[in-house]
Design a protein around this motif. Sequence first.
Motif, PDB file in Angstrom:
ATOM      1  N   VAL A 107       0.832  -1.199   0.000  1.00 42.69           N
ATOM      2  CA  VAL A 107       0.000   0.000   0.000  1.00 42.69           C
ATOM      3  C   VAL A 107       0.868   1.251   0.000  1.00 42.69           C
ATOM      4  N   ILE A 108       1.865   1.280   0.869  1.00 46.69           N
ATOM      5  CA  ILE A 108       2.754   2.433   0.969  1.00 46.69           C
ATOM      6  C   ILE A 108       3.585   2.588  -0.301  1.00 46.69           C
ATOM      7  N   PHE A 109       4.111   1.485  -0.810  1.00 50.85           N
ATOM      8  CA  PHE A 109       4.938   1.534  -2.008  1.00 50.85           C
ATOM      9  C   PHE A 109       4.151   2.103  -3.186  1.00 50.85           C
ATOM     10  N   HIS A 110       2.965   1.594  -3.416  1.00 54.53           N
ATOM     11  CA  HIS A 110       2.180   2.061  -4.561  1.00 54.53           C
ATOM     12  C   HIS A 110       1.626   3.472  -4.349  1.00 54.53           C
ATOM     13  N   HIS A 111       1.436   3.854  -3.107  1.00 54.35           N
ATOM     14  CA  HIS A 111       1.037   5.236  -2.815  1.00 54.35           C
ATOM     15  C   HIS A 111       2.128   6.198  -3.272  1.00 54.35           C
ATOM     16  N   GLN A 112       3.383   5.855  -2.983  1.00 55.79           N
ATOM     17  CA  GLN A 112       4.499   6.708  -3.391  1.00 55.79           C
ATOM     18  C   GLN A 112       4.725   6.662  -4.895  1.00 55.79           C
ATOM     19  N   ILE A 113       4.509   5.499  -5.488  1.00 46.96           N
ATOM     20  CA  ILE A 113       4.625   5.369  -6.937  1.00 46.96           C
ATOM     21  C   ILE A 113       3.638   6.310  -7.622  1.00 46.96           C
ATOM     22  N   GLY A 114       2.422   6.357  -7.092  1.00 44.95           N
ATOM     23  CA  GLY A 114       1.405   7.244  -7.657  1.00 44.95           C
ATOM     24  C   GLY A 114       1.833   8.696  -7.624  1.00 44.95           C
ATOM     25  N   LYS A 115       2.473   9.105  -6.541  1.00 42.35           N
ATOM     26  CA  LYS A 115       2.950  10.488  -6.432  1.00 42.35           C
ATOM     27  C   LYS A 115       4.061  10.767  -7.445  1.00 42.35           C
ATOM     28  N   MET A 116       4.988   9.831  -7.567  1.00 38.98           N
ATOM     29  CA  MET A 116       6.103  10.036  -8.487  1.00 38.98           C
ATOM     30  C   MET A 116       5.638  10.057  -9.941  1.00 38.98           C
ATOM     31  N   MET A 117       4.624   9.267 -10.245  1.00 36.55           N
ATOM     32  CA  MET A 117       4.113   9.211 -11.614  1.00 36.55           C
ATOM     33  C   MET A 117       3.491  10.539 -12.053  1.00 36.55           C
ATOM     34  N   THR A 118       2.898  11.241 -11.117  1.00 38.08           N
ATOM     35  CA  THR A 118       2.183  12.470 -11.478  1.00 38.08           C
ATOM     36  C   THR A 118       3.027  13.727 -11.306  1.00 38.08           C
ATOM     37  N   ALA A 119       4.238  13.579 -10.756  1.00 39.97           N
ATOM     38  CA  ALA A 119       5.101  14.744 -10.540  1.00 39.97           C
ATOM     39  C   ALA A 119       5.873  15.053 -11.826  1.00 39.97           C
ATOM     40  N   LYS A 120       5.476  16.107 -12.512  1.00 45.26           N
ATOM     41  CA  LYS A 120       6.110  16.474 -13.783  1.00 45.26           C
ATOM     42  C   LYS A 120       6.463  17.959 -13.768  1.00 45.26           C
ATOM     43  N   HIS A 121       7.754  18.234 -13.755  1.00 45.45           N
ATOM     44  CA  HIS A 121       8.230  19.615 -13.679  1.00 45.45           C
ATOM     45  C   HIS A 121       9.679  19.635 -14.142  1.00 45.45           C
ATOM     46  N   PRO A 122      10.137  20.707 -14.781  1.00 47.54           N
ATOM     47  CA  PRO A 122      11.529  20.767 -15.257  1.00 47.54           C
ATOM     48  C   PRO A 122      12.573  20.593 -14.159  1.00 47.54           C
ATOM     49  N   ASN A 123      12.195  20.872 -12.906  1.00 46.35           N
ATOM     50  CA  ASN A 123      13.145  20.758 -11.804  1.00 46.35           C
ATOM     51  C   ASN A 123      12.842  19.589 -10.875  1.00 46.35           C
ATOM     52  N   ILE A 124      12.118  18.596 -11.407  1.00 47.41           N
ATOM     53  CA  ILE A 124      11.839  17.357 -10.691  1.00 47.41           C
ATOM     54  C   ILE A 124      12.328  16.201 -11.559  1.00 47.41           C
ATOM     55  N   ILE A 125      13.004  15.232 -10.948  1.00 45.19           N
ATOM     56  CA  ILE A 125      13.524  14.089 -11.695  1.00 45.19           C
ATOM     57  C   ILE A 125      12.379  13.360 -12.404  1.00 45.19           C
ATOM     58  N   ARG A 126      12.616  12.918 -13.633  1.00 47.43           N
ATOM     59  CA  ARG A 126      11.606  12.181 -14.396  1.00 47.43           C
ATOM     60  C   ARG A 126      11.535  10.735 -13.928  1.00 47.43           C
ATOM     61  N   PHE A 127      10.335  10.314 -13.555  1.00 47.56           N
ATOM     62  CA  PHE A 127      10.096   8.930 -13.158  1.00 47.56           C
ATOM     63  C   PHE A 127       9.649   8.157 -14.389  1.00 47.56           C
ATOM     64  N   LEU A 128      10.281   7.001 -14.663  1.00 48.35           N
ATOM     65  CA  LEU A 128      10.040   6.271 -15.904  1.00 48.35           C
ATOM     66  C   LEU A 128       9.275   4.963 -15.725  1.00 48.35           C
ATOM     67  N   GLY A 129       9.352   4.364 -14.554  1.00 44.27           N
ATOM     68  CA  GLY A 129       8.645   3.096 -14.354  1.00 44.27           C
ATOM     69  C   GLY A 129       9.096   2.416 -13.081  1.00 44.27           C
ATOM     70  N   TYR A 130       8.477   1.278 -12.799  1.00 43.27           N
ATOM     71  CA  TYR A 130       8.795   0.575 -11.558  1.00 43.27           C
ATOM     72  C   TYR A 130       8.519  -0.913 -11.713  1.00 43.27           C
ATOM     73  N   CYS A 131       8.968  -1.670 -10.737  1.00 41.02           N
ATOM     74  CA  CYS A 131       8.671  -3.092 -10.652  1.00 41.02           C
ATOM     75  C   CYS A 131       8.376  -3.428  -9.202  1.00 41.02           C
ATOM     76  N   SER A 132       7.358  -4.222  -8.987  1.00 38.58           N
ATOM     77  CA  SER A 132       7.048  -4.736  -7.656  1.00 38.58           C
ATOM     78  C   SER A 132       6.565  -6.158  -7.865  1.00 38.58           C
ATOM     79  N   ASP A 133       7.494  -7.101  -7.746  1.00 41.70           N
ATOM     80  CA  ASP A 133       7.182  -8.456  -8.168  1.00 41.70           C
ATOM     81  C   ASP A 133       8.039  -9.461  -7.413  1.00 41.70           C
ATOM     82  N   VAL A 134       7.607 -10.719  -7.465  1.00 39.89           N
ATOM     83  CA  VAL A 134       8.388 -11.803  -6.898  1.00 39.89           C
ATOM     84  C   VAL A 134       9.308 -12.339  -7.978  1.00 39.89           C
TER      85      VAL A 134
END
Length: 355
Positions: A107-134
Amino acid sequence: MADKSSNTTLLPPPDNKVVERFRALPTQTLREYSRFTDLYKDLSVLEHVLEGSEKPSKLPYPLFQFITENFSDDRRIGHNELGEYFKGVMQVVAVTKVHGSLNISDVIFHHQIGKMMTAKHPNIIRFLGYCSDVAEQELVMDGEVTTAEKWERLLCFEYLSNGNLSKHISDELSGLEWHTRYQIIKGICEGLSYLHKEKFIVHMDLKPASILLDDDMVPKITDFGISEIFRFQGIITLISQPTGGNITLQSEYSAPEINFGGSITSRKVDIYSLGVIIIELVTGSKKKPSIANQVLRRWEQRWNGSSKCTPLRHQVIRCLELAESCLNKDPNRRPFAWDIIHELNKMVNEANAYR
């Protein structure tokens, strides 16, 4: 395993950037994929995210293994409280391998992923993708090879060639020119204002190591989800309340109220950190200068009497004044990031008018 030439025959004509980038890689690095077409499809998705034609998304674990050469030491470029960093073979991506010992809830991991996915600004690092798997890992036990399952969490960001800001800190007489330092200060403020005002995100661990620089020395804030993950997990350790084995986020950039039960989620915590960073950018030291004119004299020595330095003098002094206001012990008396941006823009306009 088929050789590389037989694998590439499965692909469309080699006009795709993905094919061009990976054609020269050794055949053995393809072992995580049963068919090269799977690799091509996954790489194409990442390529489209880089180009902006697709949004960041969940990516398969074997892809991350491939672009980091199975998380090899040669690809390792650093680490922090969250995990280890690897530079991808694509040269434009970096991968964070989250420490398994953190035991972060889904829950916490995907909550933070959601924030990083929507953060788009020239002075914010670009988030490209993630993995959460066995993922399956090979283990040798009593001389026999066996497999075990391990939960893997990976984050993928743009790779910035100039590293983090801490590598570029120096005193007034060396290193970055004043204009570059001023633009870095302004860029950090712009990114922080975006996080605070548009995304309602408090960084909580802002420092030079969490500010990356691109080819043009444009600053981009990263790691803004790390401290929140630690806070949710209940494993933040304060210097005044040490508990063995936990993560310590307290640093020289941390606001004093953190030690006295103040709100660590207030935007003004980040503003204090910003003040320390501004002083360090202007002087090369984290300590507030006792006499601002001494700093100014050192800058004037570097400018060597240039006629352009008249408006720059004001910028140096005013930046130190703004930093001092950020360091106010009373959080309520610290400015907001957008207040600082207003002052910085005003000084730029004054400098342009002087010319």
